[in-house]
Design an enzyme around this catalytic site. Sequence first.
Site, PDB file in Angstrom:
ATOM      1  CB  THR A 180      -0.951   0.012   1.212  1.00 54.10           C
ATOM      2  OG1 THR A 180      -1.763   1.188   1.167  1.00 54.10           O
ATOM      3  CG2 THR A 180      -0.208  -0.032   2.532  1.00 54.10           C
ATOM      4  CG  HIS A 184       5.671 -11.663  16.802  1.00 55.40           C
ATOM      5  ND1 HIS A 184       6.621 -12.547  16.345  1.00 55.40           N
ATOM      6  CD2 HIS A 184       6.305 -10.895  17.734  1.00 55.40           C
ATOM      7  CE1 HIS A 184       7.755 -12.347  16.975  1.00 55.40           C
ATOM      8  NE2 HIS A 184       7.597 -11.342  17.825  1.00 55.40           N
TER       9      HIS A 184
END
Length: 517
Positions: A436, A488
Site C-alpha cells: 500500500t 508475529h
Amino acid sequence: MAIDIKAPTFPESVAEGTVAAWHKKPGDSVERDELIVEIETDKVVLEVVAPEAGTLTDVMAEEGETVESEQVLGKIGEASAASGKEDKSSDDASAKKPAEKSEEKKASAGNGSGKKHDVKAPSFPESIQEGTVATWHKKVGEAVKRDEVLADIETDKVVLEVVAPADGALAEIKAEEGSQVESEAVLAIFAEGAGDESATIADKTPAASADDGSGDEKIGDKILAPAARKMVAEHDLDVAKIDGTGKGGRILKEDVQKAVKDGSAKKASASAPAKAAAAPAVEGERIEKRVPMSRLRQTIAKRLVQAQQTAAMLTTYNEVDMSEIMALRAQYKDTFQKAHDIKLGFMGFFVKAASEALKRFPDVNASIDGTDIVYHGYQDIGVAVSTDRGLVVPVLRDTDSMKIADVERAIVDFGKRGRDGKLGMDDMIGGTFTITNGGTFGSLMSTPIINPPQTAILGMHKIQDRPMAVNGKVEIRPMMYLALSYDHRMIDGKDAVRFLVTIKELLEDPARLLLDV
C-alpha cells in the site's frame, strides 16, 4: 426434491457477508439463473441466482443476518409447489383474458413490436440509496437480444448491469445518462419484436419535461438532467448561458462541466454581494448530523477490528535511499514509455523487490488457516488502488515472472477499472502479500493493517529530501520510510527485519534485481 441456495465462495480475505436483500419471498416461483438474493461484503455486492427453476420454499437467512462462505441461505422446491396458487387464480385470469388479448392486439396494432416491458433498475442493497445511469449501450429502436446489456447503473460501491428482458428493442428511454435513479425505478420501455419498428415510437415521444417522472427540471426554456441541475447549483451558474447537447436541447452533466471549465456561464457579479448577505453565519450555532452507519461500513469496521484482535500484529520500520531508483527512472522514462506505451513509476520496482524478498523469506509469503500454515509457492501481490469509492486491493498474479512494464501496465489498468467500478471479485481474490502506498496522499509514516489471511503488508510513504551521513559527509538524499506490519504468530521479528532490509538493499542497488544477488 429441495435444492439448496448457497452463498458464494468468498475469497480468503473476506470472512463473511451480510444478506442485503431478498428479491423473492417464500412461495414465489423462480426461473433458472434469476436473481434471488444479494450478499454484501466489504469488497462488493454479490448476486445469488437460482440454481434451478422452481419455487422458493424456505428462507434460512433473513435480511441483515451475517453469513459465511457457501452457507445455505434458502431452499427451492419443484415448480408444482406453487401450482395451487396458480390454479386458484386461474378462474380470475380466464375472465380477464378477452380484455387482455384485446389490449395486446391494440398495442401490437399500434406499433407492430409486440409485448411491452418496463426496464427497471436493479434492487439496491440497503447501504445504497440511489444510483446514476452511467451509460446506455443501446439506442431507441436498436435491435437487441435477450440478456444483452442495455445500460450500466453506477452506485457508490459497484457498477450494475441492466439487461434486456427479451429479444426486441428499446421503445423509450425514461432516464437519460447522468440521471439519479432509485431502486427498481423504471429506466425505459422495452418492446418485444423487431428493432426497426420500435424506433417509430421514439420519434413520436416528446422530449423529457419537468413533470415526466425522469427527474428532469425545466428552468425557463431549458431542460436540465438531475446531475446537471446539481452541478449548476454547486457552481451557481446561469442556466440561460449553457447550451444543451442532449435530446431536445437537454442540458447534460458534460455541458455544465464544459461551461465550468471555460467560465462562460458565470452569473453577473452583482449577485455576489447579495449571495454573501443572504447567508449570514449564526453565531454560536453548532450543527450535528446523525446518520446510520451503512451496512458496508459496519462490515469494514468489523473486519479491521477483527484483524487487529486476531493477529499478533507488530510493525518494523526502515528507510530507503531512492537516489538510484530515481536516477534510473529519470534516465530511461522516455525510452521506457516509447517502448512500452506506459509511464515508468516506482511501484514496478517495489513489486519486483518484494517478489524477490518473498522468495527468500517464505514465512512472509505464507498464510494461517486455523491451526495450519499454508506456504505459497508463488507470489500474488495485492496493490492498493485508490478510487472514488474507497481503497480497493486488486491482485497481480505470479509477480516473479512479470516484467516491470507488465506490472506498471497492470496497475494502470486496475486504477482505470477501479474508478469505473469494473473490478470483479476475481481481481481481488487470493493475494499472498500486499503493498500500500500512503505516500500518494503525502503520508510520511503510517502503520498498515494486515489483510487476513495474509501475514504481512508493506507500506510505502512519501519521498522526502533529508540530510544523510554518506561516507562521513552530510548529503541531501531522497528518502522514503518503509513499514512492514506482520503477524508475529507466523513471522519472527528477525525474519521480518531481514525481509525489510532485503527490500531496502534491492531498491538502493537495482542491479541486484537483475543479477539475483
